[in-house]
Design a protein around this motif. Structure first.
Motif, PDB file in Angstrom:
ATOM      1  N   PRO A  82       0.937  -1.226   0.031  1.00  0.00           N
ATOM      2  CA  PRO A  82      -0.064   0.071  -0.012  1.00  0.00           C
ATOM      3  C   PRO A  82       0.867   1.322  -0.169  1.00  0.00           C
ATOM      4  CG  PRO A  82      -0.007  -0.876   2.328  1.00  0.00           C
ATOM      5  CD  PRO A  82       0.875  -1.850   1.358  1.00  0.00           C
ATOM      6  N   ASN A  83       1.563   1.477   0.818  1.00  0.00           N
ATOM      7  CA  ASN A  83       2.585   2.879   0.873  1.00  0.00           C
ATOM      8  C   ASN A  83       3.992   2.206   1.113  1.00  0.00           C
ATOM      9  OD1 ASN A  83       0.569   4.499   1.072  1.00  0.00           O
ATOM     10  ND2 ASN A  83      -0.250   3.568   3.084  1.00  0.00           N
ATOM     11  N   PRO A  84       4.657   1.980  -0.030  1.00  0.00           N
ATOM     12  CA  PRO A  84       6.008   1.449   0.063  1.00  0.00           C
ATOM     13  C   PRO A  84       7.114   2.673   0.536  1.00  0.00           C
ATOM     14  CG  PRO A  84       5.630   1.991  -2.034  1.00  0.00           C
ATOM     15  CD  PRO A  84       4.459   1.830  -1.200  1.00  0.00           C
ATOM     16  N   PRO A  85       8.150   2.493   1.301  1.00  0.00           N
ATOM     17  CA  PRO A  85       8.941   3.424   1.818  1.00  0.00           C
ATOM     18  C   PRO A  85       9.680   4.160   0.487  1.00  0.00           C
ATOM     19  CG  PRO A  85       9.799   1.257   2.186  1.00  0.00           C
ATOM     20  CD  PRO A  85       8.618   1.201   1.930  1.00  0.00           C
ATOM     21  N   ALA A  86      10.087   5.522   0.611  1.00  0.00           N
ATOM     22  CA  ALA A  86      10.640   6.067  -0.612  1.00  0.00           C
ATOM     23  C   ALA A  86      11.820   5.071  -1.251  1.00  0.00           C
ATOM     24  CB  ALA A  86      11.021   7.503  -0.083  1.00  0.00           C
ATOM     25  N   GLN A  87      12.644   4.856  -0.489  1.00  0.00           N
ATOM     26  CA  GLN A  87      13.840   4.136  -0.865  1.00  0.00           C
ATOM     27  C   GLN A  87      13.461   3.020  -1.885  1.00  0.00           C
ATOM     28  OE1 GLN A  87      16.116   2.468   2.244  1.00  0.00           O
ATOM     29  NE2 GLN A  87      17.739   1.637   1.019  1.00  0.00           N
ATOM     30  N   LEU A  88      12.381   2.304  -1.391  1.00  0.00           N
ATOM     31  CA  LEU A  88      11.831   1.120  -1.882  1.00  0.00           C
ATOM     32  C   LEU A  88      11.043   1.692  -3.338  1.00  0.00           C
ATOM     33  CD1 LEU A  88      11.481  -2.024  -2.506  1.00  0.00           C
ATOM     34  CD2 LEU A  88       9.596  -1.834  -0.880  1.00  0.00           C
ATOM     35  N   ALA A  89      10.398   2.554  -3.298  1.00  0.00           N
ATOM     36  CA  ALA A  89       9.665   3.003  -4.412  1.00  0.00           C
ATOM     37  C   ALA A  89      10.455   3.549  -5.573  1.00  0.00           C
ATOM     38  CB  ALA A  89       8.573   4.071  -3.797  1.00  0.00           C
ATOM     39  N   ASN A  90      11.634   4.096  -5.002  1.00  0.00           N
ATOM     40  CA  ASN A  90      12.602   4.655  -6.055  1.00  0.00           C
ATOM     41  C   ASN A  90      13.570   3.619  -6.407  1.00  0.00           C
ATOM     42  OD1 ASN A  90      11.230   7.178  -5.863  1.00  0.00           O
ATOM     43  ND2 ASN A  90      12.580   7.729  -4.050  1.00  0.00           N
ATOM     44  N   TYR A  91      13.578   2.457  -6.084  1.00  0.00           N
ATOM     45  CA  TYR A  91      14.654   1.470  -6.269  1.00  0.00           C
ATOM     46  C   TYR A  91      14.537   0.847  -7.712  1.00  0.00           C
ATOM     47  CZ  TYR A  91      16.843  -3.262  -6.202  1.00  0.00           C
ATOM     48  OH  TYR A  91      17.779  -4.182  -6.495  1.00  0.00           O
ATOM     49  N   GLU A  92      15.530   1.179  -8.609  1.00  0.00           N
ATOM     50  CA  GLU A  92      15.426   0.871 -10.076  1.00  0.00           C
ATOM     51  C   GLU A  92      16.541  -0.572 -10.029  1.00  0.00           C
ATOM     52  OE1 GLU A  92      17.251   4.279 -12.073  1.00  0.00           O
ATOM     53  OE2 GLU A  92      15.289   5.269 -12.113  1.00  0.00           O
ATOM     54  N   PHE A  93      16.203  -1.381 -10.876  1.00  0.00           N
ATOM     55  CA  PHE A  93      16.624  -2.600 -11.065  1.00  0.00           C
ATOM     56  C   PHE A  93      16.680  -3.324 -12.391  1.00  0.00           C
ATOM     57  CE2 PHE A  93      12.142  -2.935  -9.678  1.00  0.00           C
ATOM     58  CZ  PHE A  93      11.498  -3.535 -10.729  1.00  0.00           C
ATOM     59  N   ASP A  94      17.620  -4.104 -12.739  1.00  0.00           N
ATOM     60  CA  ASP A  94      17.589  -4.692 -14.096  1.00  0.00           C
ATOM     61  C   ASP A  94      17.138  -6.134 -14.087  1.00  0.00           C
ATOM     62  OD1 ASP A  94      20.066  -5.344 -13.000  1.00  0.00           O
ATOM     63  OD2 ASP A  94      21.097  -4.056 -13.997  1.00  0.00           O
ATOM     64  N   VAL A  95      16.805  -6.595 -12.982  1.00  0.00           N
ATOM     65  CA  VAL A  95      16.388  -8.076 -13.088  1.00  0.00           C
ATOM     66  C   VAL A  95      15.151  -8.033 -12.143  1.00  0.00           C
ATOM     67  CG1 VAL A  95      16.682 -10.337 -12.356  1.00  0.00           C
ATOM     68  CG2 VAL A  95      18.666  -9.024 -13.416  1.00  0.00           C
ATOM     69  N   LEU A  96      14.067  -8.992 -12.621  1.00  0.00           N
ATOM     70  CA  LEU A  96      12.984  -9.106 -11.999  1.00  0.00           C
ATOM     71  C   LEU A  96      12.798 -10.524 -11.748  1.00  0.00           C
ATOM     72  CD1 LEU A  96      10.305  -8.193 -10.333  1.00  0.00           C
ATOM     73  CD2 LEU A  96       9.155  -8.300 -12.528  1.00  0.00           C
ATOM     74  N   ILE A  97      12.747 -11.229 -10.615  1.00  0.00           N
ATOM     75  CA  ILE A  97      12.496 -12.679 -10.606  1.00  0.00           C
ATOM     76  C   ILE A  97      11.104 -12.838  -9.557  1.00  0.00           C
ATOM     77  CG2 ILE A  97      13.186 -14.934  -9.578  1.00  0.00           C
ATOM     78  CD1 ILE A  97      14.955 -13.892 -11.797  1.00  0.00           C
ATOM     79  N   SER A  98       9.955 -13.246 -10.477  1.00  0.00           N
ATOM     80  CA  SER A  98       8.690 -13.481  -9.749  1.00  0.00           C
ATOM     81  C   SER A  98       8.659 -14.827  -9.229  1.00  0.00           C
ATOM     82  CB  SER A  98       7.587 -13.173 -10.725  1.00  0.00           C
ATOM     83  OG  SER A  98       6.167 -13.636 -10.155  1.00  0.00           O
ATOM     84  N   ALA A  99       8.349 -14.897  -7.938  1.00  0.00           N
ATOM     85  CA  ALA A  99       8.121 -16.082  -7.150  1.00  0.00           C
ATOM     86  C   ALA A  99       6.844 -15.849  -6.437  1.00  0.00           C
ATOM     87  CB  ALA A  99       9.366 -16.322  -6.286  1.00  0.00           C
ATOM     88  N   ALA A 100       5.798 -15.148  -6.964  1.00  0.00           N
ATOM     89  CA  ALA A 100       4.886 -14.746  -6.169  1.00  0.00           C
ATOM     90  C   ALA A 100       3.487 -15.678  -6.317  1.00  0.00           C
ATOM     91  CB  ALA A 100       4.161 -13.263  -6.484  1.00  0.00           C
ATOM     92  N   GLY A 101       3.786 -17.130  -6.663  1.00  0.00           N
ATOM     93  CA  GLY A 101       2.567 -18.119  -6.794  1.00  0.00           C
ATOM     94  C   GLY A 101       1.938 -17.906  -8.037  1.00  0.00           C
TER      95      GLY A 101
END
Length: 1043
Positions: free
Chosen positions: A212-231
Motif C-alpha cells: 500500500p505505501n512503500p518507503p521512498a527508498q523502495l519506491a525509487n529502487y531501480e533494478f535490471d532483473v525481476l524474479i517473480s516467485a509470487a505463486g
C-alpha cells in the motif's frame, strides 16, 4: 517482538556467550521459530554489532568477523564452502546487477540466496507478514544435501530425522529466511507488487508499482532483473500461461496438532497409498467410514499432515459439499463447503489410515486461527509457456524470470514441487549470471528456455547421482545437457522493445503438449489403394470403394488373413453368410490384431455406415501401412497395433472366463446406438466392449463413476451393471481363501501372446474368446524358482534368454515350493542368506561414524550388505539388536513405497489427461461427422477435406488409446508388486510363530497364503514374458529398419 524462551546447550557452554550480548542475540536468531522472532532477533544482532541489515555480502563478512566463537564458526564453515565455489567468483560475478525478487516462498528465498552469493544487490518484497503454512513438502536427495550445506541442521535440529524426508513449508521458509538475512538481502514485509513502472525517459531505469505505501527508498529502487516467485495466481504481464486439464480432482489437506508424545512418535508415516494398485485398503476405508478416496499420504512434521484425493460423489453423499455444481470454483467455494462436515471427513480418514493410534485428533490452526483443513481443486494446473522475457524501453533492458508455482504449478501427489522449484531457482540465477557477463539477450533467453524444457522431465533417477557436486552451473545437475536445444531465433518473441504502450504479440511457439499424429491415414484415395494392395489375389474379392465392396464380408476376411495368416483361411469361409463372415473377421481382428471395432457387422453388410467403415479401415492402415505387400505372411517385426491393447484385451477375456456368466446385453448391437443410454453414437465416440458399443462417458463404474479400463472392471451377474473391481458387489458367500476383495484376474499366459496361434475352425473359436489351445499342451507351467529366477521376478527384470532357463525339477508340493522361495526373501525374491556375525562390525562402525559427525548423513549401502540386512530384517527380533541399520532399512523401504506411489500418481494423472483429450477429440469428431452427413450439397473437394480431417482425429484417438493401454500394463505391474509385498508380510506372521502354537485354522490360512503366493509368481512370470516378447519384437523391428 519476543525472543525465544530458551537458548541451546552450546550457547550456555561457550564462555564468550556469557560476556558478549551479540552471542546471545545470535543464538536467539538461530533458534527462533516464528517469522517475527527471526526478524527482531536479527535486528537486535545487527544493532549489537553496529550494522544495518540488508547490506549485501559485505554485511555477511562483518557479522562473521565479529562472531568468531566455535558455535557460530560451524555455520560460517558451511556458508563459506558454498560461497567459495568458483562459479560465484568470490561474490563478484554480479556486483553491478540490481535484482528485485517478488515473494518470500521457498523458491523466492532460495533464488535470493543464489543471487546474493553472486554478489548482486537483492531486494525482496513479500505481501505477508508471517509464515503460517503447515503443509509438508517431500524432499529429493539433492534438496536435502543443498539445505544441509546451508546450515539447515543448525537452524532446525529435527531436519530429516524421520523415516521420510520432508519439511513443512513454514520451517523451510524460516531456515531460508535466516540464510538470506545473513547474506545481506534487503527484505520488505507487507508490500504487494502490482506491476512494472517502465523508465519514463532515457537514462532512467525500471521500477516496481507497490502497495500500500512503500518507503521512498523502495519506491525509487531501480533494478535490471525481476524474479517473480509470487505463486500461481500472479504471473507478470507479458507471460503466457497454458492450462493442463485433467479429470475433476479434489484434494483435501488437514493438519493436526503434534504433541510429540511417545505414542505419536511410534505411529508410522504413510509415504503414499494409491487406489490404482491397492484397492483393498480403500475398500476397507469405504466400508468402515463411507469415505471414498483415490489416495492418501501422511507425514509427521511440526504437525500431523494428511493430504488425500477425494471423490466428488462421496463428498456430496457425506454432506461435505452442499450442492453439485459444474463450475469447480463454485463447487469448492466457501459457500458450498460445510466446514464441520469437512473436519469430520478428514478426521475419520486420518484416524482410519493410522489405525486410531494418534488418539484424539485436534486440528492445528491456520493463519486465520481456524482449523487447518481445506479442500482444493487440482483438476487444472497452470504452466508458463516461457520461463523468461526481456523488455526494453529508452535503452534500459529488464530481464524477467519466473520461479516456483508461477512457472509450473506442481502436481502434489508426485512430490516434485520444492525440488523442481529449487532447480528452476538455480537455473534462473544462472541466467542472471550470464546476463551480468554481457551475453546477448537472445542468447540468454535461448539458454534459459533450453533448461526449462528439461524441468518437467527431471526426477531423482535421471539426474546426476552425485548430489554433492550440484551447483549453479546446470552441467553439474543435468546429464546430457544441451544448452542450444532452443535457438536464439526461436525466442525472438520473448524480447519486447516497448514504445508508448506494450505491444501484445501472439506467441506462435509449438505447444510441446500437442498430440502428434503417428501414422495418419491421409486421404481416402491413399486408404483405398492400400486396401486394394492388401486384398489383391484373393478369390472373389474386388475392392473398388470403401463401402459396397465390403458388404459380403470377403474383403474384410481377406484383409485380416493378409495381416494374420493362419486364421480365416478362404476354404473355412465356405458356407458362411455375409453377416457371419463379417462378424468373424471383426472378432479375429480384435482378438489377434488389437483392432477394436468402431462399426458393427450389421452396418458393414448393410452399407449404411460408410464413415464408420472408413474409420475402422484407417486403423488397419495406420497400424500396418509400413508393411510391404507380399504374397507371404506379414513379418512378425512389423509395427502392427499396440501390443498392450492386445494384451489387455486378453486379460479382460481371461477375467470374464474366471467368473460366473453375467446377464447378457443381448445380441451385438448396432454401432450407432449406445448399449447403455440408447442415444446416438458418432464414430469418434464409439467404445466397443464384447461386441457392444458405448459412449466412453457411459462406460463407467455404476458406483463411483470412474472410467473403466480393460482388466479393471466386471459386469455384475445380478444387476447387469458394470463396476470397477473395488466397487464390484460381492456375493453373500465367498470362495474359500477369499480376502474379501475382488479376486485378481490371472494374466494371459505367454502362449496366448505368441503369434500366430495356429489354425482353428470358426465354429470352435466362436464358442470361446479365441483359438482353443491344444489340450495336450499345458497352457501354464509351474516354474521352479531358482535363485536367478526369483531375483529377476522380484524386480520385474526382463529375462534375456528364456530358452536358456534350467528345466523344471520334479514337482513338489505347493507348500514346499513357496517355502523354498521365501526362505531367501525379504520383500521379494532371491536375497542371499548370510550369518549375523557380519552385522556386529557394521553396527559399531555406523555408531562411531554417526556419533563423530554433527549431522546425520544418508549412509550408502553396498548391495551385498543391503541384501544381508534385508535377509535378517525378516527374522523376528533380529534387527532390534542393530537399531541404526534398522532405521536405514526402514527409510529405504519407505523410499521404495514412495516411488511406487509416485509412479501410480503419474499414471493416474496421465490417464486423466488422456480422458480429457479424448473428450475433446470426440467433440471435434461429432462436428465433422455432422457436417459430412448434413451438407450433401457441399463441393466434393470440401467433403474429401472433412473426411481427411476425420481420419486424422481417428488416428489421434487410436494413439491415445494405445498409450492408455501401455499405462494400464504398468498398473498391472504395480498391482502385482503391492500384492507380493502384502502376501510376504502376511506369510511372515505365520512363519514366525512356533509350529506347536499353530492351530488347524492357522495352518489352513498359511497354506492358502502360500498358494496365492505361487499363483502370484506365475502371474508375474506371464507379465515378464509379455514384456520380453515385446522388447525382442522392438529390437527386431529396429534391426530391420537399420538394414
Amino acid at each position: 517482538f519476543h525472543l525465544s524462551s530458551h537458548l541451546p546447550l552450546e550457547a550456555s557452554m561457550a564462555s564468550p556467550t556469557s560476556t558478549n550480548p551479540a552471542h546471545a542475540h545470535f543464538e536467539s536468531f538461530l533458534q527462533a521459530q516464528l517469522c517475527q522472532d527471526v526478524l527482531s532477533s536479527f535486528q537486535e544482532l545487527c544493532g549489537a554489532l553496529g550494522l544495518e541489515p540488508g547490506g549485501g555480502l559485505p554485511q555477511y563478512h562483518k557479522i562473521k568477523d565479529q562472531l568468531n566463537y566455535w558455535s557460530a564458526k560451524s555455520l560460517w564453515t558451511k556458508l563459506d564452502k558454498r560461497a567459495g565455489q568458483p562459479v560465484y567468483q568470490q561474490g563478484r560475478a554480479c556486483t553491478s546487477t540490481k535484482c528485485l525478487v517478488v515473494g518470500a516462498g521457498p523458491c523466492g528465498l532460495r533464488v535470493a540466496v543464489e543471487l546474493a552469493l553472486l554478489g548482486a544487490r537483492v531486494v525482496l518484497v513479500e505481501k505477508r507478514t508471517k509464515f503460517s503454512r503447515h503443509n509438508v513438502l517431500h524432499l529429493w536427495p539433492f534438496t536435502i544435501h543443498d539445505l544441509r550445506a546451508l546450515g539447515a541442521k543448525k537452524f532446525y535440529g529435527r531436519f530429516c530425522t524421520g523415516t521420510l524426508d520432508h519439511i513443512s513449508i513454514r520451517q523451510l521458509q524460516l531456515l531460508l529466511l535466516k540464510v538470506v538475512l545473513l547474506l545481506g538481502v534487503e527484505i520488505h514485509w507487507g508490500v504487494t507488487f502490482t506491476g512494472l513502472q517502465p523508465p519514463p525517459r532515457k537514462g532512467s531505469g525500471w521500477r516496481a508499482q507497490l502497495q500500500p505505501n512503500p518507503p521512498a527508498q523502495l519506491a525509487n529502487y531501480e533494478f535490471d532483473v525481476l524474479i517473480s516467485a509470487a505463486g500461481g495466481k500472479f504471473v507478470p504481464e507479458g507471460f503466457k500461461v497454458r492450462e493442463m486439464r485433467g479429470k475433476l480432482a479434489i484434494g483435501i489437506t488437514a493438519n493436526f496438532v503434534n504433541g510429540r508424545t511417545v505414542e505419536e512418535t511410534q505411529v508410522p508415516e504413510i509415504s503414499g497409498v494409491a487406489r490404482i494398485y491397492n484397492q483393498s485398503f480403500f475398500q476397507s476405508l469405504l466400508k468402515a467410514t463411507g469415505i471414498d478416496l483415490e489416495n492418501i499420504v501422511y507425514y509427521k512434521d511440526d504437525t500431523h499432515y494428511f493430504v488425500m484425493t477425494a471423490k466428488k460423489q462421496c463428498l456430496l453423499r457425506l454432506g461435505v459439499l452442499r450442492q453439485d455444481w459444474p463450475d469447480t470454483d463454485r463447487l469448492l467455494g466457501s459457500a458450498n463447503v460445510v466446514p464441520e462436515a469437512l473436519q469430520r471427513f478428514a478426521r475419520a480418514a486420518a484416524d482410519f489410515a493410522t489405525h486410531g493410534k494418534l488418539g484424539k485428533l485436534e486440528f492445528a490452526q491456520d493463519a486465520h486461527r481456524q482449523p487447518d483443513v481445506s479442500a482444493f481443486d487440482f483438476t487444472s494446473m497452470m504452466r508458463a509457456e516461457s520461463s523468461a522475457r526481456v523488455q526494453e524501453k529508452h535503452g534500459a533492458r529488464l530481464l524477467l524470470g519466473l520461479v516456483g508455482d508461477c512457472l509450473v504449478e506442481p502436481f502434489w501427489p508426485l512430490g516434485t514441487g520444492v525440488a523442481r522449484g529449487f532447480l528452476a531457482a538455480f537455473d534462473a540465477a544462472w541466467m542472471v549470471k550470464r546476463w551480468a557477463e554481457g551475453a546477448e539477450p537472445l542468447e540468454v533467453l535461448a539458454e534459459r528456455e533450453s533448461l526449462y524444457q528439461l524441468l518437467s522431465q527431471t526426477s531423482p533417477e535421471n539426474m546426476h547421482r552425485n548430489v554433492a557436486q550440484y551447483g549453479l552451473d546446470p552441467a553439474t545437475r543435468y546429464p546430457n545437457l544441451n544448452l542450444r536445444a532452443v535457438t536464439p531465433n526461436q525466442v525472438r518473441d520473448l524480447y519486447d522493445v516497448l514504445t508508448k504502450e506494450p505491444v501484445q504479440r501472439n506467441n506462435d511457439k509449438i505447444d510441446a503438449g500437442m498430440l502428434t499424429t503417428g501414422g495418419s491415414a491421409g486421404t481416402q484415395e491413399e486408404l483405398l489403394r492400400w486396401c486394394q494392395e492388401q486384398t489383391a489375389g484373393y478369390p472373389g474379392v474386388h475392392v473398388s470403394d470403401l463401402s459396397s465392396s465390403w458388404t459380403d464380408g470377403l474383403a474384410l476376411c481377406a484383409l485380416v488373413h493378409r495381416l494374420q495368416p493362419g486364421v480365416l483361411e478362404p476354404s473355412e469361409l465356405q458356407g458362411l453368410g455375409a453377416l457371419e463372415a463379417t462378424a468373424w473377421a471383426l472378432k479375429v481382428a480384435e482378438h489377434e490384431l488389437g483392432i477394436t471395432p468402431v462399426v458393427s457387422a450389421q452396418a458393414v453388410v448393410a452399407g449404411n455406415d460408410p464413415l464408420g467403415l472408413i474409420a475402422y479401415l484407417s486403423h488397419f492402415h495406420s497400424a500396418f501401412k509400413s508393411t510391404a505387400h507380399s504374397p507371404g505372411p506379414v513379418s512378425q517385426a512389423s509395427p502392427g497395433t499396440s501390443s498392450a491393447v492386445l494384451f489387455l484385451g486378453k486379460l479382460q477375456r481371461t477375467l470374464q472366463r474366471s467368473r460366473a456368466k453375467v446377464k447378457s446385453l443381448g445380441r451385438a448391437g448396432a454401432g450407432d446406438l449406445c448399449a447403455l443410454c440408447g442415444e446416438h453414437l458418432y464414430v469418434l465416440e464409439r467404445l466397443c466392449v464384447d461386441g457392444h458399443f458405448f459412449h466412453r462417458s457411459c462406460f463407467r463404474c455404476h458406483t463411483c463413476e470412474a472410467t473403466l479400463w480393460p482388466g479393471g472392471y466386471e459386469q455384475h451377474p445380478g444387476d447387469g451393471h458394470f463396476y470397477c473391481l473395488q466397487h464390484l458387489p460381492q456375493p453373500d458367500h465367498q470362495e474359500e481363501g477369499s480376502d474379501g476383495g475382488p479376486e485378481s484376474p490371472e494374466l494371459p499366459t505367454p502362449s496366448e501372446n505368441s503369434m500366430p496361434p495356429g489354425l482353428s475352425t470358426p465354429t470352435a473359436s466362436q464358442e470361446g474368446a479365441g483359438p482353443v489351445p491344444d489340450p495336450s499342451q499345458p497352457t501354464r507351467r509351474r516354474i521352479h524358482l531358482s535363485s536367478l529366477e526369483r531375483q529377476r521376478l522380484s524386480s520385474l527384470n526382463l529375462t534375456p534368454d528364456p530358452e536358456m532357463e534350467p528345466p523344471p525339477k520334479p514337482p513338489r508340493s505347493c507348500s514346499a515350493l513357496a517355502r523354498h522361495a521365501l526362505e531367501s526373501s525379504f520383500v521379494g525374491w532371491g536375497l542371499p542368506v548370510q550369518s549375523p556375525q557380519a552385522l556386529v562390525a557394521m553396527e559399531k562402525e555406523e555408531e562411531e561414524s554417526s556419533s563423530s559427525s554433527e549431522e546425520e548423513e544418508d549412509v550408502p549401502l553396498d548391495s551385498d550388505v543391503e541384501q544381508a540386512l534385508q535377509t535378517f530384517a525378516k527374522t523376528s527380533g533380529t534387527m532390534k539388536d542393530y537399531p541404526t541399520w534398522r532405521q536405514t532399512l526402514l527409510r529405504r523401504a519407505k523410499e521404495e513405497e514412495m516411488k511406487r506411489f509416485r509412479k501410480a500418481q503419474t499414471i493416474q494423472r496421465r490417464l486423466n489427461e488422456i480422458e480429457g483429450a479424448l473428450r475433446e477429440l470426440e467433440a471435434e469428431g461429432v462436428k465433422l461427422e455432422l457436417a459430412l452427413r448434413r451438407q450433401s450439397s457441399s463441393p466434393e473437394q470440401q467433403k474429401k477435406l472433412w473426411v481427411g480431417q476425420l481420419l486424422q482425429l481417428v488416428d489421434k484417438k487410436n494413439s491415445l488409446v494405445a498409450e492408455e493401454a501401455e499405462l494400464m500394463i504398468t498398473v498391472q505391474e504395480l498391482n502385482l508388486e503391492e500384492k507380493q509385498w502384502q502376501l510376504d508380510q502376511e506369510l511372515r506372521g505365520y512363519m514366525n510363530r512356533e509350529e506347536t502354537l499353530k492351530t488347524a485354522a492357522d495352518r489352513q490360512a498359511e497354506d492358502q497364503v502360500l498358494r496365492k503366493l505361487v499363483d502370484l509368481v506365475n502371474q508375474r512370470d506371464a507379465l515378464i514374458r509379455f514384456q520380453e516378447e515385446r522388447r525382442l519384437s522392438e529390437l527386431a523391428l529396429g534391426t530391420g529398419a537399420q538394414g
